[in-house]
Design an enzyme around this catalytic site. Structure first.
Site, PDB file in Angstrom:
ATOM      1  N   LYS A 225       0.814  -1.228   0.000  1.00  0.00           N
ATOM      2  CA  LYS A 225       0.000   0.000   0.000  1.00  0.00           C
ATOM      3  C   LYS A 225       0.846   1.276   0.000  1.00  0.00           C
ATOM      4  CE  LYS A 225      -4.016  -2.059   2.272  1.00  0.00           C
ATOM      5  NZ  LYS A 225      -4.979  -1.967   3.377  1.00  0.00           N
TER       6      LYS A 225
ATOM      7  N   ASP B  25     -10.166   2.298   2.870  1.00  0.00           N
ATOM      8  CA  ASP B  25     -10.263   1.530   4.119  1.00  0.00           C
ATOM      9  C   ASP B  25     -11.059   2.271   5.193  1.00  0.00           C
ATOM     10  OD1 ASP B  25      -8.826  -0.699   3.247  1.00  0.00           O
ATOM     11  OD2 ASP B  25      -6.906   0.183   3.805  1.00  0.00           O
TER      12      ASP B  25
ATOM     13  N   ALA C 219      -1.020   2.226  16.150  1.00  0.00           N
ATOM     14  CA  ALA C 219      -0.576   3.444  15.463  1.00  0.00           C
ATOM     15  C   ALA C 219       0.284   3.081  14.263  1.00  0.00           C
ATOM     16  CB  ALA C 219       0.182   4.343  16.438  1.00  0.00           C
TER      17      ALA C 219
ATOM     18  N   GLY D  20       0.172   1.313  10.068  1.00  0.00           N
ATOM     19  CA  GLY D  20      -0.465   1.661   8.801  1.00  0.00           C
ATOM     20  C   GLY D  20      -1.978   1.538   8.838  1.00  0.00           C
TER      21      GLY D  20
ATOM     22  N   MET E 237     -10.767  -4.977  13.365  1.00  0.00           N
ATOM     23  CA  MET E 237     -10.600  -4.878  11.912  1.00  0.00           C
ATOM     24  C   MET E 237     -10.208  -6.218  11.285  1.00  0.00           C
ATOM     25  SD  MET E 237      -9.208  -0.925  11.668  1.00  0.00           S
ATOM     26  CE  MET E 237      -8.222  -1.178  10.236  1.00  0.00           C
TER      27      MET E 237
ATOM     28  N   GLY F  58     -14.146  -7.525  11.217  1.00  0.00           N
ATOM     29  CA  GLY F  58     -13.887  -6.615  10.107  1.00  0.00           C
ATOM     30  C   GLY F  58     -14.408  -7.073   8.759  1.00  0.00           C
TER      31      GLY F  58
HETATM   32  P1  ATR Z   1      -0.296  -2.387  10.358  1.00  0.00           P
HETATM   33  O1  ATR Z   1       0.159  -1.849   9.042  1.00  0.00           O
HETATM   34  O2  ATR Z   1      -1.172  -3.597  10.293  1.00  0.00           O
HETATM   35  O3  ATR Z   1      -0.907  -1.324  11.223  1.00  0.00           O
HETATM   36  P2  ATR Z   1       2.192  -2.223  11.791  1.00  0.00           P
HETATM   37  O4  ATR Z   1       2.516  -0.944  11.144  1.00  0.00           O
HETATM   38  O5  ATR Z   1       3.246  -3.272  11.963  1.00  0.00           O
HETATM   39  O6  ATR Z   1       1.013  -2.970  11.056  1.00  0.00           O
HETATM   40  O7  ATR Z   1       1.569  -1.884  13.219  1.00  0.00           O
HETATM   41  C1  ATR Z   1       1.148  -2.875  14.097  1.00  0.00           C
HETATM   42  C2  ATR Z   1       0.434  -2.195  15.257  1.00  0.00           C
HETATM   43  O8  ATR Z   1      -0.075  -3.198  16.131  1.00  0.00           O
HETATM   44  C3  ATR Z   1       1.339  -1.319  16.102  1.00  0.00           C
HETATM   45  O9  ATR Z   1       0.585  -0.222  16.571  1.00  0.00           O
HETATM   46  C4  ATR Z   1       1.722  -2.258  17.247  1.00  0.00           C
HETATM   47  O10 ATR Z   1       2.085  -1.612  18.435  1.00  0.00           O
HETATM   48  P3  ATR Z   1       3.607  -1.119  18.652  1.00  0.00           P
HETATM   49  O11 ATR Z   1       3.787   0.064  17.778  1.00  0.00           O
HETATM   50  O12 ATR Z   1       3.699  -0.797  20.077  1.00  0.00           O
HETATM   51  O13 ATR Z   1       4.470  -2.283  18.238  1.00  0.00           O
HETATM   52  C5  ATR Z   1       0.421  -2.968  17.443  1.00  0.00           C
HETATM   53  N1  ATR Z   1       0.531  -4.250  18.144  1.00  0.00           N
HETATM   54  C6  ATR Z   1       0.981  -5.423  17.660  1.00  0.00           C
HETATM   55  N2  ATR Z   1       0.885  -6.390  18.587  1.00  0.00           N
HETATM   56  C7  ATR Z   1       0.358  -5.830  19.705  1.00  0.00           C
HETATM   57  C8  ATR Z   1      -0.004  -6.312  21.012  1.00  0.00           C
HETATM   58  N3  ATR Z   1       0.155  -7.576  21.362  1.00  0.00           N
HETATM   59  N4  ATR Z   1      -0.525  -5.418  21.888  1.00  0.00           N
HETATM   60  C9  ATR Z   1      -0.708  -4.120  21.537  1.00  0.00           C
HETATM   61  N5  ATR Z   1      -0.408  -3.609  20.322  1.00  0.00           N
HETATM   62  C10 ATR Z   1       0.120  -4.447  19.417  1.00  0.00           C
END
Ligand code: ATR
Length: 263
Positions: A66, A101, A127, A129, A210, A232
């Site tokens: 993306k 989205d 936080a 993508g 989602m 989702g």
């Molecule tokens: P995407 O594009 O799907 O958003 P990403 O950019 O890798 O994927 O982001 C994953 C998000 O899920 C992040 O906000 C991550 O939190 P961190 O920035 O602290 O890593 C969050 N995330 C993944 N596993 C998590 C968990 N077990 N508990 C809370 N947040 C989680």
């Protein structure tokens, strides 16, 4: 004459988009073909240019492309610009990039689940993508939006990119309540639960994950704490309907398609 479209990702074999667009096309009488294409990890742009050269009219783009789709578009919608990511490309001489989205999420919550977001306290978890993709459309509903992230610096960065977003860590949510809690983290993929305090759900709250296709720990946690729960799948169909509208100028009726995918 049949117009051709595709969804490009890596991997892509699981994608439900061809079925969704086939159902939309049947319902609206549009003459289109829509296929899945797995691009090599380093071959996204070439794959897109080849389709454009063959006369395809557009494509959807999914993980992990993306951001590259955003980069190759030479015109972009505002919601794509704020998401910094594109899930829909339209080949119209130019390469127009949009991101459907967030509209998909908002439509599903407001139209299908019947929850008006205006004035509601909304908590967006994550936080990455996925969160950037939905933030502007959520804000445009005039809800009050808080973004919580494990790594709080990323929530602060997101909040700085959009006026009107509050950033938080999870611990500071302990005294707060929300009417809608959206899980945009990837925690469900690893069967983990974000560290949410159990009291965050207001009376009658909606918990929206989602992810689709499985009960995530967040969904079980929300259910156990009194929230109504949605996955989702509706968002998936709604983001597709918005892409279909961009390409074809007709908005399909999503409800029978959601029902069919659930059955
Ligand atoms: P995407 O594009 O799907 O958003 P990403 O950019 O890798 O994927 O982001 C994953 C998000 O899920 C992040 O906000 C991550 O939190 P961190 O920035 O602290 O890593 C969050 N995330 C993944 N596993 C998590 C968990 N077990 N508990 C809370 N947040 C989680």
């Amino acid at each position: 004459m049949t117009d051709h479209y595709a969804v490009i990702g890596h991997p892509i074999s699981h994608s439900k988009s061809p079925l969704i667009h086939k159902l939309f096309a049947e319902q609206t009488g549009q003459d289109i073909e829509y296929e899945r294409i797995e691009a090599p990890i380093d071959g996204f742009e070439k794959t897109v240019r080849d389709l454009q050269g063959k006369g395809y009219k557009g494509c959807n783009v999914t993980v992990p492309f993306k951001f590259e789709a955003f980069a190759i578009a030479n015109r972009r919608s505002e919601r794509a610009a704020t998401a910094q990511a594109v899930n829909t490309l339209k080949f119209d001489g130019d390469m127009f990039g949009d991101n459907t989205d967030g509209a998909g999420l908002v439509h599903d919550i407001e139209e299908n689940l019947g929850v008006r977001l205006k004035g509601k306290r909304v908590l967006l978890m994550g936080a990455g993508g996925a969160s950037y993709g939905v933030t502007l459309p959520l804000l445009q509903t005039h809800c009050t939006l808080t973004v919580a992230n494990r790594t709080v610096e990323k929530a602060i960065k997101l909040a700085a990119a959009f006026s009107g977003v509050q950033a938080s860590n999870y611990a500071d949510l302990a005294e707060k309540q929300f009417d809608v809690v959206v899980n945009a983290t990837s925690s469900g993929l690893s069967d983990e639960l974000p560290p949410l305090p159990p009291g965050v759900f207001s009376e009658g709250a909606l918990a929206y994950d989602m992810m689709y296709g499985k009960e995530t720990p967040f969904m079980s946690f929300a259910r156990a704490n009194g929230a109504a729960v949605a996955d989702g799948l509706g968002m998936l169909v709604e983001q597709a309907a918005e892409a279909f509208y961009i390409w074809r100028g007709i908005r399909p009726d999503t409800r029978p398609v959601i029902a069919k995918l659930r059955s």
